[in-house]
Enzyme design. Structure first.
Site, PDB file in Angstrom:
ATOM      1  N   THR A 147       9.141   9.797  -8.787  1.00  0.00           N
ATOM      2  CA  THR A 147       8.156   9.546  -9.954  1.00  0.00           C
ATOM      3  C   THR A 147       7.063   8.668  -9.543  1.00  0.00           C
ATOM      4  O   THR A 147       5.950   8.868 -10.243  1.00  0.00           O
ATOM      5  CB  THR A 147       8.783   9.252 -11.106  1.00  0.00           C
ATOM      6  OG1 THR A 147       9.307   7.765 -11.010  1.00  0.00           O
ATOM      7  CG2 THR A 147       9.959  10.146 -11.357  1.00  0.00           C
ATOM      8  N   ARG A 153       9.149   1.035  -6.616  1.00  0.00           N
ATOM      9  CA  ARG A 153       8.509   2.449  -6.913  1.00  0.00           C
ATOM     10  C   ARG A 153       9.480   3.333  -6.901  1.00  0.00           C
ATOM     11  O   ARG A 153      10.422   3.570  -5.733  1.00  0.00           O
ATOM     12  CB  ARG A 153       7.431   2.637  -6.030  1.00  0.00           C
ATOM     13  CG  ARG A 153       6.284   2.018  -5.970  1.00  0.00           C
ATOM     14  CD  ARG A 153       4.999   3.009  -5.821  1.00  0.00           C
ATOM     15  NE  ARG A 153       5.217   3.279  -4.126  1.00  0.00           N
ATOM     16  CZ  ARG A 153       4.045   3.975  -3.649  1.00  0.00           C
ATOM     17  NH1 ARG A 153       3.196   4.210  -4.527  1.00  0.00           N
ATOM     18  NH2 ARG A 153       4.162   4.170  -2.354  1.00  0.00           N
ATOM     19  N   ASP A 197       3.009   1.214   5.003  1.00  0.00           N
ATOM     20  CA  ASP A 197       3.969   0.512   4.066  1.00  0.00           C
ATOM     21  C   ASP A 197       3.905  -1.099   4.409  1.00  0.00           C
ATOM     22  O   ASP A 197       4.366  -1.334   5.457  1.00  0.00           O
ATOM     23  CB  ASP A 197       5.425   1.073   4.282  1.00  0.00           C
ATOM     24  CG  ASP A 197       6.315   0.400   2.941  1.00  0.00           C
ATOM     25  OD1 ASP A 197       6.598   1.177   2.372  1.00  0.00           O
ATOM     26  OD2 ASP A 197       6.365  -0.970   2.969  1.00  0.00           O
ATOM     27  N   ASP A 233       7.485  -2.900   4.686  1.00  0.00           N
ATOM     28  CA  ASP A 233       8.175  -2.707   6.014  1.00  0.00           C
ATOM     29  C   ASP A 233       7.525  -3.126   7.135  1.00  0.00           C
ATOM     30  O   ASP A 233       7.963  -3.602   7.886  1.00  0.00           O
ATOM     31  CB  ASP A 233       8.165  -1.043   6.240  1.00  0.00           C
ATOM     32  CG  ASP A 233       9.253  -0.422   5.291  1.00  0.00           C
ATOM     33  OD1 ASP A 233      10.168  -1.044   4.881  1.00  0.00           O
ATOM     34  OD2 ASP A 233       9.169   0.828   5.075  1.00  0.00           O
TER      35      ASP A 233
HETATM   36  N1  URA Z   1       2.428   0.606  -0.991  1.00  0.00           N
HETATM   37  C1  URA Z   1       2.361   0.298   0.458  1.00  0.00           C
HETATM   38  O1  URA Z   1       2.923  -0.279   1.137  1.00  0.00           O
HETATM   39  N2  URA Z   1       1.236   1.288   1.096  1.00  0.00           N
HETATM   40  C2  URA Z   1       0.582   2.187   0.788  1.00  0.00           C
HETATM   41  O2  URA Z   1      -0.227   2.696   1.178  1.00  0.00           O
HETATM   42  C3  URA Z   1       0.959   2.303  -0.756  1.00  0.00           C
HETATM   43  C4  URA Z   1       1.723   1.590  -1.387  1.00  0.00           C
END
Ligand code: URA
Length: 211
Positions: free
Chosen positions: A110, A106, A202, A205
Site C-alpha cells: 500500500t 512503508r 533505496d 539499503d
Molecule cells: N525511499 C528510498 O529509499 N528511495 C526512493 O527512491 C524512495 C523512497
C-alpha cells in the site's frame, strides 16, 4: 497561516556530493560519508534564521555583548532508518541538540507509513524540530512523522530531505502547509514502486549495505 516554502539548496558542494551519491557504483562507505557531509551542509541552511540573543561575555580584552542562539535546545527528528544517515553530520554542527527517533516503515503493497517506534522529548512546544528523511517520495512517512511531532506539541517544525519527488512535495504541502521543506533536488517523478526517478535507489539499503 504561514506560507509553505520549498527551499532547493543549490550550493555547488551539495550538488556535487549529491551527484556522487546517485552513482550506482558508489560504495556503502562513500554513500554514508557523503550523506553525512550533505547533512551538515543542509543543517547550515535550515538553521539560517534561528533567533539569536545578545549575551554578556568577556573577551581577553574587554566585556562585550555577543550573539548566541536563543531558546530551547534544537531537536533533530530522523525517520528510521534512512533519516539516521543525516544525524552525525547534523549533530556535528548542533552537538547539544536532542534527538527524537521516529520508526516508520512503508508497507510494500500500500506504500502507507506504519508506525513501530516513537521516542521524543516530552514536550516539543517551544523547540525547533528538524524532521529529517533523505527521500521525500510519496510523502506518506513524512506526513505521518509530522503528525506525531505535532501531537507532542511541535509548532516550529522544519523538514529536511536530500531528494524530493513532485508527488511527495504536493502531498506534504497539502497536509502540512506551514512546514517549510529543504531539499537538495526535486527529481522527475515516482515510479510504480514508489521510488524516485532518476533518484539514487533505496537510501537505507545503500547507506547500510543491506542489498
Ligand atoms: N525511499 C528510498 O529509499 N528511495 C526512493 O527512491 C524512495 C523512497
Amino acid at each position: 497561516m504561514a506560507h509553505h516554502q520549498i527551499n532547493v539548496v543549490l550550493h555547488p558542494l551539495v550538488q556535487h556530493k549529491l551527484t556522487l551519491m546517485r552513482e550506482r557504483d558508489r560504495s556503502t562507505k562513500g554513500f554514508r560519508e557523503l550523506l553525512n557531509e550533505i547533512g551538515m551542509l543542509l543543517a547550515y541552511e535550515v538553521t539560517r534564521d534561528l533567533p539569536v540573543e545578545l549575551v554578556d561575555i568577556e573577551t581577553p580584552l574587554q566585556p562585550m555583548k555577543a550573539p548566541k542562539i536563543a531558546g530551547k535546545k534544537l531537536t533533530l527528528a530522523p525517520i528510521l532508518r534512512a533519516g539516521v544517515g543525516f544525524l552525525d553530520g547534523m549533530l556535528a554542527l548542533m552537538p547539544s541538540a536532542r534527538v527524537a527517533h521516529i520508526g516508520l516503515y512503508r508497507d510494500p503493497d500500500t506504500l502507507q507509513a506504519i508506525e513501530y517506534y516513537f521516542k521524543a522529548p516530552q514536550d516539543l512546544t517551544d523547540r525547533t524540530v528538524i524532521l529529517v528523511d533523505p527521500m521525500l517520495a510519496t510523502g506518506n512517512s513524512a506526513c505521518a512523522a509530522a503528525h506525531l511531532l505535532k501531537a507532542r506539541g511541535g509548532r516550529d517544525i522544519r523538514f529536511v530531505c536530500l531528494l524530493a519527488a513532485p508527488e511527495g512535495i504536493a502531498h506534504f504541502q497539502a497536509e502540512h502547509p506551514e512546514i517549510p521543506v529543504w531539499t537538495a533536488a526535486i527529481d522527475e517523478r515516482l515510479n510504480d514502486h514508489g521510488y524516485i526517478v532518476p533518484g539514487l535507489g533505496d537510501a537505507g539499503d545503500r547507506m547500510f549495505g543491506t542489498k
